[in-house]
Design an enzyme around this catalytic site. Structure first.
Site, PDB file in Angstrom:
ATOM      1  N   ASP A  33      18.213  -0.872   0.667  1.00  0.00           N
ATOM      2  CA  ASP A  33      19.586  -0.806   0.188  1.00  0.00           C
ATOM      3  C   ASP A  33      20.550  -0.522   1.332  1.00  0.00           C
ATOM      4  O   ASP A  33      20.193   0.159   2.286  1.00  0.00           O
ATOM      5  CB  ASP A  33      19.670   0.305  -0.878  1.00  0.00           C
ATOM      6  N   GLY A  81      25.105  -4.403   2.576  1.00  0.00           N
ATOM      7  CA  GLY A  81      26.530  -4.697   2.413  1.00  0.00           C
ATOM      8  C   GLY A  81      27.380  -3.673   3.139  1.00  0.00           C
ATOM      9  O   GLY A  81      28.328  -4.023   3.855  1.00  0.00           O
ATOM     10  N   ARG A 111      29.038  -9.630   4.120  1.00  0.00           N
ATOM     11  CA  ARG A 111      27.847  -8.988   3.554  1.00  0.00           C
ATOM     12  C   ARG A 111      26.562  -9.696   4.007  1.00  0.00           C
ATOM     13  O   ARG A 111      25.545  -9.059   4.285  1.00  0.00           O
ATOM     14  CB  ARG A 111      27.915  -8.983   2.026  1.00  0.00           C
ATOM     15  N   HIS A 140      22.531  -8.746   5.404  1.00  0.00           N
ATOM     16  CA  HIS A 140      21.217  -9.214   4.938  1.00  0.00           C
ATOM     17  C   HIS A 140      20.422  -9.801   6.102  1.00  0.00           C
ATOM     18  O   HIS A 140      19.220  -9.586   6.199  1.00  0.00           O
ATOM     19  CB  HIS A 140      21.379 -10.255   3.830  1.00  0.00           C
ATOM     20  N   LEU A 172      -2.960  -6.319   6.283  1.00  0.00           N
ATOM     21  CA  LEU A 172      -1.883  -5.844   5.411  1.00  0.00           C
ATOM     22  C   LEU A 172      -1.557  -6.865   4.315  1.00  0.00           C
ATOM     23  O   LEU A 172      -1.508  -8.063   4.581  1.00  0.00           O
ATOM     24  CB  LEU A 172      -0.638  -5.608   6.275  1.00  0.00           C
TER      25      LEU A 172
HETATM   26  C1  FPP Z   1      20.558  -4.324  -0.631  1.00  0.00           C
HETATM   27  O1  FPP Z   1      21.749  -4.168   0.071  1.00  0.00           O
HETATM   28  C2  FPP Z   1      19.819  -5.468  -0.205  1.00  0.00           C
HETATM   29  C3  FPP Z   1      19.560  -6.584  -0.948  1.00  0.00           C
HETATM   30  C4  FPP Z   1      20.021  -6.752  -2.338  1.00  0.00           C
HETATM   31  C5  FPP Z   1      18.823  -7.703  -0.390  1.00  0.00           C
HETATM   32  C6  FPP Z   1      17.667  -7.337   0.472  1.00  0.00           C
HETATM   33  C7  FPP Z   1      17.244  -8.544   1.157  1.00  0.00           C
HETATM   34  C8  FPP Z   1      16.985  -8.638   2.488  1.00  0.00           C
HETATM   35  C9  FPP Z   1      16.949  -7.523   3.453  1.00  0.00           C
HETATM   36  C10 FPP Z   1      16.607  -9.945   2.989  1.00  0.00           C
HETATM   37  C11 FPP Z   1      15.169 -10.056   2.676  1.00  0.00           C
HETATM   38  C12 FPP Z   1      14.600 -11.272   3.156  1.00  0.00           C
HETATM   39  C13 FPP Z   1      13.280 -11.403   3.236  1.00  0.00           C
HETATM   40  C14 FPP Z   1      12.672 -12.674   3.622  1.00  0.00           C
HETATM   41  C15 FPP Z   1      12.382 -10.273   2.919  1.00  0.00           C
HETATM   42  P1  FPP Z   1      23.114  -4.303  -0.722  1.00  0.00           P
HETATM   43  O2  FPP Z   1      23.588  -5.680  -0.578  1.00  0.00           O
HETATM   44  O3  FPP Z   1      22.922  -3.828  -2.120  1.00  0.00           O
HETATM   45  O4  FPP Z   1      24.005  -3.315   0.099  1.00  0.00           O
HETATM   46  P2  FPP Z   1      25.174  -2.402  -0.459  1.00  0.00           P
HETATM   47  O5  FPP Z   1      24.585  -1.496  -1.476  1.00  0.00           O
HETATM   48  O6  FPP Z   1      25.642  -1.682   0.774  1.00  0.00           O
HETATM   49  O7  FPP Z   1      26.211  -3.316  -1.020  1.00  0.00           O
END
Ligand code: FPP
Length: 240
Positions: free
Chosen positions: A22, A25, A35, A39, A133
């Protein structure tokens, strides 16, 4: 001392570590970026943590990459995330093979695009025999969905007769059906202290670890700190 420690502490190294990634963003916003940039940087953390888990001999690392609720984000962000997944999975497949990593995706995959489903199926098939793993990506997943799909599976196999037992339901959860044990340690980054409809059933006795670090900043040293914290805990499973 070592013997003494293992006698009183059965959990020096977790078998299954799961992470709610988390804060991508917020990481981007702090830098005045889109944002999606968060990612993209988050993928680097995925890489670092996968490498470190393998190095430490952790058997299962699972990552909550996209929840069923995340479908409700702006279409542009959903599309960016999905194309990032496709790109990453195809780019990382040779690395999985080289490092003996088995790749598994769990969730309500019917909602994913044909292209992504093909990419996933290919990568899973190619790495199915790997013995190091196991890296699990939860995609379009929710804990409530998992419990309902498990109940429906049991009902179908019972032919609608009799009561569902706890053992039957548990065995039909998507993790158990894929022979993945319940998580020992669940990490959530970015300071949020919620389970957010993640592995609801499977985390009944999981140890939680919360950190304020945002996911793109969560790398080897942060992972190491979480493992050290876990090693100090005593798990009693409701007993004394
Ligand atoms: C949360 O941050 C993150 C996500 C919803 C997406 C997680 C995905 C990745 C890290 C990419 C993964 C890719 C692979 C191939 C594993 P948020 O957007 O909710 O952040 P915020 O809470 O600060 O808005």
């Amino acid at each position: 001392l070592c013997n003494l420690m293992s006698a009183t502490n059965n959990n020096l190294l977790p078998q299954h570590v799961s992470i709610i990634m988390d804060g991508n963003g917020r990481w981007a916003k702090q830098r005045g970026k889109e944002r999606t940039e968060g990612h993209i940087e988050g993928v680097e953390s995925v890489r670092a943590c996968t490498e470190y888990a393998a190095e430490r001999g952790i058997k299962y690392l699972s990552l909550f990459a996209f929840s069923e609720e995340n479908w409700g984000r702006p279409q542009e962000e959903v599309e960016a995330l999905m194309s990032l997944m496709v790109k990453c999975i195809s780019a990382e497949t040779p690395t999985f093979t080289k490092n003996n990593i088995r790749f598994v995706v769990l969730g309500n995959l019917e909602r994913l695009s044909e292209g992504l489903r093909t990419e996933i199926a290919d990568c899973m098939a190619l790495t199915a025999g790997n013995t190091g793993l196991t890296l699990i990506l939860f995609l379009s997943y929710s804990g409530k969905w998992d419990i309902v799909q498990a109940a429906n599976r049991v009902l179908a196999s019972n032919g609608g007769e009799g009561e569902i037992t706890m053992e039957q339901l548990e065995a039909a959860l998507c993790t158990r059906a894929a022979a993945i044990p319940d998580p020992d340690l669940l990490i959530r980054t970015s300071g949020e202290m919620r389970i957010s409809n993640y592995m609801l059933w499977q985390s009944a006795y999981t140890e939680y670890y919360f950190t304020d670090i945002l996911w793109p900043d969560f790398r080897k040293n942060e992972f190491k700190a979480a493992l050290e914290d876990y090693a100090k805990r005593e798990r009693r499973y409701g007993k004394v």
